[in-house]
Scaffold this active site. Structure first.
Site, mmCIF file in Angstrom:
data_model
loop_
_atom_site.group_PDB
_atom_site.id
_atom_site.type_symbol
_atom_site.label_atom_id
_atom_site.label_comp_id
_atom_site.label_asym_id
_atom_site.label_seq_id
_atom_site.Cartn_x
_atom_site.Cartn_y
_atom_site.Cartn_z
ATOM 1 N N GLY A 1 5.912 3.682 -14.183
ATOM 2 C CA GLY A 1 6.245 2.983 -15.469
ATOM 3 C C GLY A 1 6.386 1.584 -15.161
ATOM 4 N N SER B 1 17.061 8.874 -9.934
ATOM 5 C CA SER B 1 17.445 7.714 -10.641
ATOM 6 C C SER B 1 16.829 6.255 -10.256
ATOM 7 C CB SER B 1 19.182 7.451 -10.445
ATOM 8 O OG SER B 1 19.478 7.334 -9.051
ATOM 9 N N GLY C 1 14.877 4.363 -11.498
ATOM 10 C CA GLY C 1 15.378 3.088 -12.623
ATOM 11 C C GLY C 1 14.008 2.210 -12.610
ATOM 12 N N ASN D 1 1.473 3.807 -17.875
ATOM 13 C CA ASN D 1 2.799 3.894 -18.615
ATOM 14 C C ASN D 1 3.717 2.720 -18.570
ATOM 15 O OD1 ASN D 1 6.029 4.898 -18.051
ATOM 16 N ND2 ASN D 1 4.904 6.643 -18.730
ATOM 17 N N CYS E 1 13.227 6.843 -20.692
ATOM 18 C CA CYS E 1 13.718 6.767 -19.307
ATOM 19 C C CYS E 1 15.276 6.736 -19.207
ATOM 20 C CB CYS E 1 13.075 5.386 -18.458
ATOM 21 S SG CYS E 1 13.899 5.534 -16.832
ATOM 22 N N ASN F 1 10.102 13.928 -20.591
ATOM 23 C CA ASN F 1 10.809 13.181 -19.570
ATOM 24 C C ASN F 1 11.482 13.883 -19.243
ATOM 25 O OD1 ASN F 1 11.465 11.000 -18.120
ATOM 26 N ND2 ASN F 1 10.524 9.433 -19.498
HETATM 27 C C1 LIG Z 1 10.854 10.451 -9.181
HETATM 28 C C2 LIG Z 1 10.661 10.060 -10.504
HETATM 29 C C3 LIG Z 1 10.393 9.296 -11.211
HETATM 30 C C4 LIG Z 1 9.766 9.166 -12.380
HETATM 31 N N1 LIG Z 1 9.629 7.849 -13.125
HETATM 32 C C5 LIG Z 1 8.878 7.990 -14.168
HETATM 33 C C6 LIG Z 1 8.496 6.768 -14.854
HETATM 34 O O1 LIG Z 1 8.420 5.766 -14.575
HETATM 35 N N2 LIG Z 1 8.134 6.762 -16.211
HETATM 36 C C7 LIG Z 1 8.094 7.860 -16.997
HETATM 37 O O2 LIG Z 1 7.550 8.025 -17.980
HETATM 38 N N3 LIG Z 1 8.455 9.054 -16.422
HETATM 39 C C8 LIG Z 1 9.070 9.142 -15.066
HETATM 40 N N4 LIG Z 1 9.361 10.339 -14.435
HETATM 41 C C9 LIG Z 1 9.419 11.294 -15.421
HETATM 42 C C10 LIG Z 1 8.217 12.271 -15.149
HETATM 43 O O3 LIG Z 1 6.905 11.610 -15.389
HETATM 44 C C11 LIG Z 1 8.228 13.522 -15.990
HETATM 45 O O4 LIG Z 1 8.264 13.341 -17.303
HETATM 46 C C12 LIG Z 1 9.211 14.514 -15.573
HETATM 47 O O5 LIG Z 1 9.617 14.515 -14.249
HETATM 48 C C13 LIG Z 1 8.875 16.078 -15.805
HETATM 49 O O6 LIG Z 1 8.021 16.590 -15.073
HETATM 50 P P1 LIG Z 1 8.177 17.240 -13.787
HETATM 51 O O7 LIG Z 1 9.198 18.376 -13.793
HETATM 52 O O8 LIG Z 1 6.642 17.916 -13.460
HETATM 53 O O9 LIG Z 1 8.425 16.180 -12.825
HETATM 54 C C14 LIG Z 1 9.749 10.303 -13.178
HETATM 55 C C15 LIG Z 1 10.085 11.683 -12.769
HETATM 56 C C16 LIG Z 1 10.434 11.477 -11.288
HETATM 57 C C17 LIG Z 1 10.849 12.857 -10.582
#
Ligand SMILES: Cc1cc2nc3c(=O)[nH]c(=O)nc-3n(C[C@H](O)[C@H](O)[C@H](O)COP(=O)(O)O)c2cc1C
Ligand SMILES: Cc1cc2nc3c(=O)[nH]c(=O)nc-3n(C[C@H](O)[C@H](O)[C@H](O)COP(=O)(O)OP(=O)(O)OC[C@H]3O[C@@H](n4cnc5c(N)ncnc54)[C@H](O)[C@@H]3O)c2cc1C
Ligand code: FES
Lengths: 302, 255
Positions: A46, A70, A72, A99, A129, A191
């Protein structure tokens, strides 16, 4: 090999398996294990207008079949992304989704304008987020805010615009409709789900940010249901994500309505996760003599 | 490439003392690339989603050894494995101590509790040229001190209550040894408060200091940004990952 390509708003992905924002940085680390050009697309960490340091650690804790994070939105800022990260991603042949997460509505537009001039293939609006004090999920839970951001970004760029939705809402279908009427080209979801863990000895939250976003296999059924809700509500292609760890999960998500899927947390558990899913999905399509478009939205409901 | 996911057979697992286990597995690729201070990221159980980071204690041929304490579900599951079991290991990961940078120089190794293990390969390298200070809560917690002594390094053990070795903290012993001698560098690993104490003494005496940090991890590769710690870079502070930029940092960058 079978043709697994899918088309999203005019962009061809060589297969439906993308990797989710924040779980793959800018691909450098995983490109040491396999060529990331083998993926359908890579969604960047992001990005914000200015560099962000993110929240204090601890930023992660395991939960039953998943994790809370978290982070952030720690990132180098949009300018550094364009200067240092995007050239790498393009050089290795990745299809790139940028993103972006504006602190304000106008920051989204400013970033979209910058990206319009670049080789980025698609722009994903992170209005979901849960780990930032301003912007983030606060936008994604309001139809008006989603609509305003989407239409402003729509005017700022010719690139395909993906709106990434939060599961922390009463009706995800309503939000998706707002994005569609404001000019979005694609919806991605979900998300993370806002959650919390507490250390029972100290009575302190485990995460320094107190709360975090839940992801991983634990959220998969929620994600499947929400993808189905959005598929019924809008005509736009959907990138489905949340808890996908196997090719079977990817197929299930596609049957629920996803044109492509995104693999997030699974990369944290296994560096080859997304690559294995690409290969296993190819076997699935070959064995069953199917192509991706045959299964997207093929759910037969009771 | 210098890091691998390997399905490695466990060749030995045994309890060193109550709750502390030594585990060796065979992995040619990890063994060949492992450096002192690096760690491996282990899938401890199918029922747990994330891996667990454990420092590399020793490498002998194709066999990698770690020593870990049972803390929660992951390390408990790991402790219940047996020889012959196939272990899913990712590694070696991170940046370790600057072993070769100080070769021929005098390096002292200071560890506290379960933080002593990443220092063993340095003791093997420097042998009699180095001094080792190991600190434990009490006699019941002492481990691996004989192995350190056996390398030829001058090994001192201290316990908080004096039930084994001399009474006091590693910082007390460090100051005492500094009265007659001075190293070029100190490699330290242990609880944060101990590291800070060791660093302060190094700073006063103009000794280089490298410390190994811990943080909760996700990917172990530098991609998820879950494991960061504030590090001074030039004249600002950056949140750098412990898994990729560390776990070993220069003391002056983190304190
Ligand atoms: C460590 C971590 C960091 C993430 N950072 C972002 C981010 O920067 N921007 C975003 O849109 N989603 C972020 N996400 C959400 C993921 O892109 C995704 O939508 C969410 O984790 C669900 O998919 P998953 O269960 O396969 O992880 C993050 C998730 C995790 C676990
Ligand atoms: C670079 C590094 C090297 C390490 N080397 C060793 C070693 O050689 N020997 C040893 O006994 N221990 C070592 N640890 C600590 C070890 O990783 C934790 O004790 C272990 O992860 C706890 O997992 P658990 O499931 O048993 O405990 P739980 O408390 O149930 O774990 C829950 C979550 O917290 C995380 N966690 C808990 N405590 C720690 C911690 N101190 N550091 C990192 N993550 C933690 C786990 O990874 C997991 O995600 C090291 C940690 C790091 C970061
Ligand atoms: S654990 Fe993912 S960046 Fe360190």
């Amino acid at each position: 090999m079978v043709d697994m390509s899918v088309n999203i708003a005019g962009v061809t992905l060589k297969n439906p398996v993308t990797v989710a924002s924040g779980c793959f940085a800018f691909g450098r680390e995983y490109n040491e294990f396999y060529p990331i050009s083998e993926l359908g697309a890579v969604s960047s960490k992001g990005l914000t207008y200015q560099k962000r340091l993110g929240n204090d650690a601890p930023r992660i804790t395991e939960t039953p079949m998943g994790l809370l994070n978290s982070v952030g939105l720690q990132n180098p800022g949009i300018e550094d992304f364009v200067k240092y990260e995007l050239p790498f991603m393009k050089e290795v042949g990745a299809t790139v989704i940028a993103n972006i997460a504006g602190k304000t509505v106008s920051e989204f537009a400013k970033m979209a304008e910058i990206l319009d001039e670049t080789e980025v293939d698609m722009i994903e609006l992170n209005v979901s987020c849960p780990n930032v004090a301003s912007g983030g999920m606060a936008f994604g839970v309001s139809c008006d805010a989603v609509s305003e951001i989407t239409s402003l970004v729509r005017k700022s760029t010719k690139k395909p615009v993906i709106v990434k939705l939060s599961p922390n809402v009463t009706s995800v279908a309503d939000i998706a409709r707002a994005a569609e009427s404001a000019g979005a080209d694609c919806i991605s979801l979900i998300n993370t789900l806002l959650g919390m863990r507490i250390n029972i000895n100290t009575r302190r939250p485990i995460l320094k940010n107190n709360t975090g976003g839940l992801s991983g296999p634990a959220v998969f059924p929620v994600a499947v249901r929400m993808v189905r809700d959005v598929y019924k509500a809008v005509k736009l292609p959907i990138i489905g994500m949340g808890g996908i760890t196997t090719a079977e999960d990817a197929v299930e998500m596609m049957i629920a309505g996803a044109t492509a899927v995104s693999v997030g947390s699974a990369n944290l558990a296994d560096p080859y996760a997304a690559y294995s899913i690409v290969n296993e999905l190819a076997e699935y399509f070959e064995k069953n003599n199917l192509k991706p478009s045959d299964i997207t939205g093929s759910l037969i409901e009771y | 490439m210098d890091k691998f996911v390997d399905i490695a057979p466990i060749v030995e697992i045994r309890e060193l003392r109550d709750g502390l286990f030594l585990l060796s597995f065979e992995s040619e690729s990890i063994a060949k690339n492992a450096k002192c201070g690096q760690f491996v990221h282990i899938k401890c159980s199918e029922a747990l989603f994330l891996r667990r980071p454990i420092s590399i204690y020793n490498v002998e041929g194709a066999v990698v050894t770690v020593i870990f304490e049972v803390r929660g579900k992951g390390t408990k599951a790991l402790s219940e494995m047996s020889a012959g079991t196939l272990l899913n290991v990712l590694g070696p990961l991170g940046i370790g101590y600057s072993l070769s940078e100080y070769s021929g120089k005098k390096v002292w190794l200071i560890g506290g509790g379960i933080g002593i293990f990443p220092l063993y390969m340095a003791a093997r390298e420097y042998k009699g040229n180095s001094k080792v200070i190991l600190g434990f809560k009490s006699r019941a917690f002492v481990a691996a001190d004989k192995d350190f002594a056996f390398t030829g390094a001058e090994t001192h053990v201290v316990t908080d209550d004096g039930s084994y070795g001399s009474k006091g903290f590693v910082t007390d012993k460090f100051k005492e040894l500094l009265e007659g001698d001075k190293p070029d560098a100190v490699f330290a690993c242990g609880p944060m408060a101990m590291l800070k104490g060791v660093y302060e003494i190094c700073k006063e005496n103009g000794i280089d200091c490298e410390v190994s940090l811990e943080e909760r991890m996700g990917c172990g590769l530098g991609a998820c940004l879950c494991c960061v710690t504030p590090v001074k870079v030039a004249d600002t502070t950056e949140n750098l990952t412990v898994c990729k930029h560390g776990p070993v940092f220069k003391g002056k960058e983190v304190f």
